[in-house]
Design a protein around this motif. Structure first.
Motif, mmCIF file in Angstrom:
data_model
loop_
_atom_site.group_PDB
_atom_site.id
_atom_site.type_symbol
_atom_site.label_atom_id
_atom_site.label_comp_id
_atom_site.label_asym_id
_atom_site.label_seq_id
_atom_site.Cartn_x
_atom_site.Cartn_y
_atom_site.Cartn_z
ATOM 1 N N ARG A 98 40.202 -36.978 30.355
ATOM 2 C CA ARG A 98 41.608 -36.908 29.980
ATOM 3 C C ARG A 98 42.449 -37.284 31.189
ATOM 4 N NH1 ARG A 98 45.552 -31.770 28.869
ATOM 5 N NH2 ARG A 98 46.809 -32.633 27.161
ATOM 6 N N TYR A 145 49.664 -38.431 28.504
ATOM 7 C CA TYR A 145 48.225 -38.196 28.543
ATOM 8 C C TYR A 145 47.475 -39.346 27.865
ATOM 9 C CZ TYR A 145 49.842 -33.398 29.307
ATOM 10 O OH TYR A 145 50.476 -32.275 29.798
ATOM 11 N N SER A 193 46.154 -37.905 33.004
ATOM 12 C CA SER A 193 47.530 -37.409 32.949
ATOM 13 C C SER A 193 48.415 -38.297 33.811
ATOM 14 C CB SER A 193 47.605 -35.974 33.473
ATOM 15 O OG SER A 193 46.841 -35.098 32.691
ATOM 16 N N THR A 199 55.204 -35.446 30.972
ATOM 17 C CA THR A 199 53.825 -35.860 31.220
ATOM 18 C C THR A 199 53.278 -36.669 30.051
ATOM 19 O OG1 THR A 199 53.448 -33.902 32.588
ATOM 20 C CG2 THR A 199 51.513 -35.091 31.824
ATOM 21 N N GLN A 247 43.619 -39.213 26.217
ATOM 22 C CA GLN A 247 42.321 -38.604 25.953
ATOM 23 C C GLN A 247 41.342 -39.718 25.612
ATOM 24 O OE1 GLN A 247 41.255 -35.305 26.098
ATOM 25 N NE2 GLN A 247 39.229 -36.185 25.758
#
Length: 117
Positions: free
Chosen positions: A18, A79, A20, A77, A81
């Motif tokens: 993941r 992300y 960020s 933020t 995944q």
């Protein structure tokens, strides 16, 4: 404007990571954001983008069904995944602010993802 990626590393094929991207210096919730990668010896490849509200997501065919982009506007933020990783996903992954078309005006420094057994 500052974009700082984290979360990269070495993972075996089939594994997950993941990523960020912490954003600062601008109104994060007002901007579309993207992930773009660059494999060794190759050009930039767009991976995924998401609209400012988070309701629309776009993916390159090469990652569709395996990667999921998301954002937390309260935390500024972004992300990514990444599941079912393949050796061909090995690349430097950049977070970027999307303006229009292929144009991104601000980029992070990148985080390295290496998929290898």
């Amino acid at each position: 404007v500052q974009l700082v990626e984290s979360g990269g590393g070495l993972v075996q094929p089939g594994g997950s990571l993941r990523l960020s991207c912490a954003a600062s210096g601008f109104s994060f919730s007002s901007h579309y954001m993207s992930w773009v990668r660059q494999a060794p010896g190759k050009g930039l490849e767009w991976v995924s983008s998401q609209n400012n509200g988070g309701g629309s997501r776009y993916y390159a065919d090469s990652v569709k069904g395996r990667f999921t982009i998301s954002r937390d506007n309260a935390k500024n933020t972004l992300y990514l995944q990444m599941n079912s990783l393949k050796p061909e996903d090995t690349a430097l992954y950049y977070c970027a602010r999307w303006v229009a078309g292929d144009y991104h005006d601000y980029w992070g420094q990148g985080t390295q993802v290496t998929v290898s057994s």
